[in-house]
Design an enzyme around this catalytic site. Structure first.
Site, PDB file in Angstrom:
ATOM      1  N   HIS A 153     -60.928  68.063  75.130  1.00  0.00           N
ATOM      2  CA  HIS A 153     -60.890  67.152  76.546  1.00  0.00           C
ATOM      3  C   HIS A 153     -60.210  66.187  75.798  1.00  0.00           C
ATOM      4  CE1 HIS A 153     -64.783  68.157  76.180  1.00  0.00           C
ATOM      5  NE2 HIS A 153     -64.885  68.176  77.396  1.00  0.00           N
ATOM      6  N   GLU A 213     -87.621  52.602  80.808  1.00  0.00           N
ATOM      7  CA  GLU A 213     -87.379  53.370  79.676  1.00  0.00           C
ATOM      8  C   GLU A 213     -86.426  53.535  78.739  1.00  0.00           C
ATOM      9  OE1 GLU A 213     -90.789  53.380  82.383  1.00  0.00           O
ATOM     10  OE2 GLU A 213     -88.934  54.043  82.393  1.00  0.00           O
ATOM     11  N   HIS A 257     -59.504  68.510  81.499  1.00  0.00           N
ATOM     12  CA  HIS A 257     -60.753  67.828  81.413  1.00  0.00           C
ATOM     13  C   HIS A 257     -60.716  68.280  80.709  1.00  0.00           C
ATOM     14  CE1 HIS A 257     -64.216  65.583  81.169  1.00  0.00           C
ATOM     15  NE2 HIS A 257     -64.803  66.646  81.085  1.00  0.00           N
ATOM     16  N   HIS A 261    -100.318  60.633  84.172  1.00  0.00           N
ATOM     17  CA  HIS A 261     -99.915  59.950  83.444  1.00  0.00           C
ATOM     18  C   HIS A 261    -100.283  60.407  81.891  1.00  0.00           C
ATOM     19  CE1 HIS A 261     -98.661  56.701  86.089  1.00  0.00           C
ATOM     20  NE2 HIS A 261     -99.324  55.905  85.265  1.00  0.00           N
TER      21      HIS A 261
END
Length: 666
Positions: free
Chosen positions: A38, A416, A269, A478
């Site tokens: 890159h 999280e 890129h 869950h």
């Protein structure tokens, strides 16, 4: 305290453009030689990086582990030739021109994306976009905490990030910047490579976010500058250093700057420029030198920049030597707790064995943490808005917030992924030991950061509660079913699933003693009967699996983990009534058992038929079970009901284990 390594114009006569063009040349040449890479980002951000490293970044290339250095994170890790070029130019030991020439080749330090521990000047492994900015938040938290604990004479540095459009599109960036703004991490400075280009083309194809407004809404100071105007970049960094907020500097750049036809386009890129375009770039940049050739005056100027922080480091060392906190600081940086923690855990286990309690292992974890947090003052706990459920906050831990960086507990909010990435940054920074909690099912939300913990080999402890259908009525959304197997599939990650208070304490000891391996500790919501009823100084969990209850010449071996050890022990008793001899093996950590000698593994498992029991899928159990052996567990998602009913419904019961044993023997 003023730091002479931080600001001011560069003290050399080499034109700025030539120094920046050295980065561009090395980057395009290395990518061309590798036939992959890159080049666009390093060429576009060369000016910004030159300003940062020659005028502001506090570091000494001769001492890359100096604890009070500024941290630099290349969140846009695909532009790795930027940091490799800088490491070579600045004179970091081990980063030779041969390493640059071997970019992306087997065994080279110059991997396709920066890898922590492989190359000098690389503070964290980046490449998965957004992870670096999340790590940087953790580094800034660690700096603020240690400064509050030891004083600014000992800890006083910034964390700088180069991030691209992709980093800011990733969802983790929202979690990270919101947390940083909430904590007012004023020493965190993000340099946004605002080039308007992504792989598919213009960023406008996919995103119209006003990033400055977005960051400002999260409590950041923001500004935009021409990323190719060194004085404008310098002025923005100076202002950011004085801010009482974290800062975003949007640097408007041209991707692939210098490439005559491809600059400003997506074609720079992720592909080599090609020989013709590189020849044109050399002409446009006024760089008539051969590939990988850096003129002596330019290299000398860069090497001088690499030595610029030497005086500051020596002054810091003198201040540390005069500090009454020197020993405590050095101990924090060393992070060696095996002996002290081992002694404390042994004493704690002896007390538990006198009257083993029947508690959930999440509660057992809290009890063990009372010991851990007393012995290890460097621990910083936290939870993703589940403190009362994860049991991660022990008595006396103050909250770490913008008003009290000396605190040792962080309310991460429902973030999280951001929590996990920040904990990685804290561990990488050093001087602190992070642990954080959520439900085991939500490891899905932070798995990329857990994987990077393992890849980097850093000590982070993930406290994952509500580890099975045993959580009950919250139901299958869950209830983790496949999660233990998915986590065990990650190399260099220890997954612990303790069966009672003693095993939980042992697992905490192991997790914190291992400086090079992250850990997941999977814990129950429901209470469990104790499995270990007598004390032993030895940490039996360190074996990964061991005989918890034996019988002479066993006819069947029952291997179980966590909450299912209770069922296995009850099945052993039931089988004994039928004069069937069963051995019960507790297996709190598959990874540690696999590391044991073949002789030990055979001594534990024996030759009799085996039954594996775990309220999860079977995948991964081939470590213990042969083709004709039996597994009792889950093969579907869970359901919403009380835990006891769920275990019966899914056939994970004492009776089922006993019946399977009888059929195996017959």
């Amino acid at each position: 305290m003023p730091d002479t390594a931080r600001a001011g114009a560069p003290a050399n006569s080499v034109p700025f453009a030539k120094m920046a063009n050295a980065i561009r040349a090395l980057s395009m040449d290395a990518v061309e030689a590798a036939k992959s890479g890159h080049p666009g980002m390093p060429m576009g951000m060369a000016d910004v990086a030159t300003v940062l490293f020659t005028r502001f970044l506090k570091f000494d290339a001769a001492s890359p582990d100096w604890p009070d250095r500024d941290r630099f994170v290349l969140s846009a890790g695909h532009g790795s030739m930027l940091i490799y070029s800088l490491a070579y130019l600045l004179g970091y030991e081990g980063m030779t021109i041969e390493e640059i020439k071997n970019f992306r080749q087997m065994g080279a330090k110059t991997a396709g994306h920066p890898e922590y521990g492989h190359a000098p000047a690389v503070e964290t492994t980046t490449g998965p976009l957004g992870q670096g900015i999340g790590n940087a938040v953790g580094m800034a938290i660690a700096e603020a905490h240690l400064a509050a604990r030891f004083g600014k004479d000992v800890v006083d540095h910034h964390t700088y990030v180069i991030a691209g459009d992709g980093c800011l599109m990733e969802g983790i960036s929202h979690e990270a910047i919101a947390l940083a703004g909430q904590l007012k991490l004023s020493k965190l400075i993000v340099l946004f490579d605002d080039n308007g280009i992504c792989i598919d083309g213009p960023v406008s194809l996919t995103d119209s976010t006003d990033q400055l407004a977005r960051f400002a809404a999260s409590g950041w100071a923001t500004t935009r500058v021409d990323g190719h105007d060194p004085e404008a970049v310098a002025a923005a960094i100076e202002a950011a250093q004085k801010s009482d907020k974290p800062s975003l500097i949007a640097c408007r750049t041209i991707i692939g700057k210098g490439a005559p036809k491809k600059a400003g386009t997506a074609s720079t890129h992720g592909s080599p420029l090609g020989a013709d375009e590189i020849a044109g770039a050399r002409e446009a940049l006024g760089w008539p030198y051969a590939p990988f050739e850096i003129p002596e005056d330019i290299l000398n100027a860069w090497r001088a920049a690499g030595r610029r922080g030497r005086d500051a480091r020596q002054q810091w060392r003198a201040r540390l030597g005069r500090s009454s906190q020197q020993d405590a600081f050095n101990a924090a940086i060393a992070g060696d707790y095996k002996e002290a923690l081992g002694e404390a855990i042994r004493a704690y286990k002896a007390e538990l064995a006198k009257e083993p309690p029947k508690v959930a292992t999440r509660k057992a974890s809290e009890m063990a943490l009372e010991v851990v947090n007393r012995v290890i003052p460097e621990t910083i706990g936290g939870s993703a808005d589940l403190t009362g459920s994860n049991n991660t906050k022990t008595k006396g831990l103050e909250i770490l917030n913008a008003e009290n960086y000396a605190g040792r507990y962080i309310h991460y909010g429902v973030r999280e992924h951001g929590m996990a990435a920040a904990m990685n940054g804290m561990a990488l920074h050093g001087g602190v030991v992070p642990y954080g909690g959520t439900f085991l099912v939500f490891t899905d939300y932070c798995r990329p950061s857990i994987r990077l913990s393992a890849l980097m080999g850093i000590r982070v402890v993930y406290v994952m509660t509500h580890d099975s259908i045993g959580l009950g009525e919250d139901g299958p959304t869950h209830q983790p079913v496949e999660h233990l197997a998915a986590l065990r599939a990650i190399p260099n990650l220890n997954v612990y699933r303790p069966a009672d208070t003693i095993e939980t304490a042992e697992c905490w000891e192991l997790a914190l003693a291992d400086k090079n391996t992250p850990s997941v500790i999977a814990l129950t919501r429901q209470n469990l009967a104790p499995a270990r009823l007598t004390h032993t100084d030895e940490n039996l969990s360190a074996r990964g699996a061991y005989i918890v209850a034996d019988a002479p010449d066993p006819e069947v071996v029952i291997v179980a983990t966590g909450s299912e050890v209770e069922l296995a022990l009850a099945a052993q008793a039931s089988l004994a009534c039928d004069k069937i001899k069963a051995r019960v093996v507790s297996a709190p950590c598959f990874e540690l058992f696999e590391a044991q000698s073949e002789k030990y593994r055979k001594s534990v498992l024996g030759k009799a038929p085996r039954i594996g029991v775990e309220a999860a899928i079977r995948q991964g159990w081939d470590l213990f079970l042969r083709r004709k052996d039996v597994f009792i567990g889950m093969n579907s998602f869970g359901a919403s009901a009380p835990a006891e009913e769920l275990y019966k419904h899914f056939g994970i019961t004492t009776a089922a284990i006993a019946e399977a044993a009888k059929q195996l023997i017959d």
